[in-house]
Design an enzyme around this catalytic site. Structure first.
Site, PDB file in Angstrom:
ATOM      1  N   LYS A 295       4.579 -17.819   0.956  1.00 25.50           N
ATOM      2  CA  LYS A 295       4.305 -17.361  -0.572  1.00 25.50           C
ATOM      3  C   LYS A 295       5.653 -17.353  -1.307  1.00 25.50           C
ATOM      4  CE  LYS A 295       0.379 -14.708   0.829  1.00 25.50           C
ATOM      5  NZ  LYS A 295      -0.052 -13.310   0.519  1.00 25.50           N
TER       6      LYS A 295
ATOM      7  N   ARG B  97     -10.189  -8.218   5.224  1.00 24.25           N
ATOM      8  CA  ARG B  97     -11.299  -8.236   4.349  1.00 24.25           C
ATOM      9  C   ARG B  97     -12.230  -9.140   4.781  1.00 24.25           C
ATOM     10  NH1 ARG B  97      -6.960 -10.008  -0.106  1.00 24.25           N
ATOM     11  NH2 ARG B  97      -6.604 -11.436   1.923  1.00 24.25           N
TER      12      ARG B  97
ATOM     13  N   SER C 158      -4.049  -9.627  -4.031  1.00 25.27           N
ATOM     14  CA  SER C 158      -2.769  -9.646  -5.270  1.00 25.27           C
ATOM     15  C   SER C 158      -3.021 -11.066  -5.959  1.00 25.27           C
ATOM     16  CB  SER C 158      -1.363  -9.697  -4.390  1.00 25.27           C
ATOM     17  OG  SER C 158      -1.457  -8.173  -3.721  1.00 25.27           O
TER      18      SER C 158
ATOM     19  N   HIS D  62      -4.594  -2.346  -0.684  1.00 27.99           N
ATOM     20  CA  HIS D  62      -3.460  -1.969   0.006  1.00 27.99           C
ATOM     21  C   HIS D  62      -3.380  -0.282   0.252  1.00 27.99           C
ATOM     22  CE1 HIS D  62      -1.681  -5.926  -1.355  1.00 27.99           C
ATOM     23  NE2 HIS D  62      -1.802  -6.051  -0.309  1.00 27.99           N
TER      24      HIS D  62
HETATM   25  O1  PNS Z   1       0.760  -9.938   2.657  1.00 23.22           O
HETATM   26  P1  PNS Z   1       0.859 -11.074   3.289  1.00 23.22           P
HETATM   27  O2  PNS Z   1       1.659 -12.134   2.699  1.00 23.22           O
HETATM   28  O3  PNS Z   1      -0.461 -11.610   4.164  1.00 23.22           O
HETATM   29  O4  PNS Z   1       1.861 -10.705   4.652  1.00 23.22           O
HETATM   30  C1  PNS Z   1       2.186 -11.597   5.612  1.00 23.22           C
HETATM   31  C2  PNS Z   1       3.514 -10.963   6.356  1.00 23.22           C
HETATM   32  C3  PNS Z   1       4.582 -10.815   5.261  1.00 23.22           C
HETATM   33  C4  PNS Z   1       2.876  -9.914   7.161  1.00 23.22           C
HETATM   34  C5  PNS Z   1       4.005 -12.171   7.551  1.00 23.22           C
HETATM   35  O5  PNS Z   1       4.264 -13.323   7.087  1.00 23.22           O
HETATM   36  C6  PNS Z   1       4.992 -11.458   8.273  1.00 23.22           C
HETATM   37  O6  PNS Z   1       4.792 -10.961   9.312  1.00 23.22           O
HETATM   38  N1  PNS Z   1       6.376 -12.023   7.706  1.00 23.22           N
HETATM   39  C7  PNS Z   1       7.415 -11.336   8.509  1.00 23.22           C
HETATM   40  C8  PNS Z   1       8.059 -12.747   9.285  1.00 23.22           C
HETATM   41  C9  PNS Z   1       7.555 -13.163  10.577  1.00 23.22           C
HETATM   42  O7  PNS Z   1       7.614 -12.282  11.286  1.00 23.22           O
HETATM   43  N2  PNS Z   1       6.828 -14.083  10.307  1.00 23.22           N
HETATM   44  C10 PNS Z   1       5.978 -14.446  11.523  1.00 23.22           C
HETATM   45  C11 PNS Z   1       4.453 -13.969  11.621  1.00 23.22           C
HETATM   46  S1  PNS Z   1       3.802 -14.513  13.140  1.00 23.22           S
END
Ligand code: PNS
Length: 160
Positions: A41, A90, A128, A17
């Site tokens: 998650k 990745r 992570s 990150h």
């Molecule tokens: O590190 P991650 O868990 O892969 O990140 C995913 C994250 C937090 C970027 C994604 O779940 C997100 O954008 N969450 C905010 C809520 C949202 O907008 N959800 C719809 C995404 S299309």
């Protein structure tokens, strides 16, 4: 002023990150690292802990701001005047989900583009989730986590 958002769960933030943050901060005037909700998650670290760790590892990068939000990313970006989401890629396995999120975010906010940076070659294998598993079983995670937060992460993963 070009503002970008680097969203994620950061549970915990890894050196992978930090590599993306450092490189994206070199491209944009301001980079908001946003600790966001991922409904798929369950996090080990609280939002406050993740924000604190992100602040500790980015405090030497002046144009990085750390924040947290429970909003939709598309709305958060609009509110903060950001036209770009930065994501790290990745392997091909990341692609399907990232592609879907990029398209959905653009559908919800047509002014929002997603910029993918390839993960640094040293970090292609890093996640992570893997760090949490290795650390919880007493393995050495010092190659994966910034020294600024290593003790904190180790204490939570493997309390003695
Ligand atoms: O590190 P991650 O868990 O892969 O990140 C995913 C994250 C937090 C970027 C994604 O779940 C997100 O954008 N969450 C905010 C809520 C949202 O907008 N959800 C719809 C995404 S299309």
């Amino acid at each position: 002023m070009k503002i970008a958002i680097y969203p994620g769960s950061f549970d915990p933030p890894t050196l992978g990150h930090l590599d993306i943050i450092t490189r994206a901060a070199g491209i944009f005037d301001e980079l908001i690292v946003a600790c966001m909700l991922n409904k798929r998650k369950q996090t080990l670290f609280s939002s406050a802990e993740r924000v604190e760790m992100l602040k500790l590892i980015t405090n030497a990068i002046p144009n990085v701001k750390v924040d947290s939000s429970d909003e939709l990313l598309a709305d958060y970006a609009k509110k903060h005047g950001a036209a770009v989401i930065v994501k790290g890629l990745r392997a091909m396995s990341d692609f399907e989900m990232e592609f879907q999120m990029a398209l959905l975010n653009r559908k919800m906010n047509p002014n929002l583009d997603t910029l993918f940076l390839t993960a640094g070659e040293k970090f292609h294998y890093l996640s992570s989730g893997a760090v949490k598993e290795i650390g919880a079983l007493g393995g050495d995670i010092s190659d994966f986590i910034s020294p600024a937060i290593l003790k904190k992460v180790e204490d939570v993963l493997c309390p003695v």
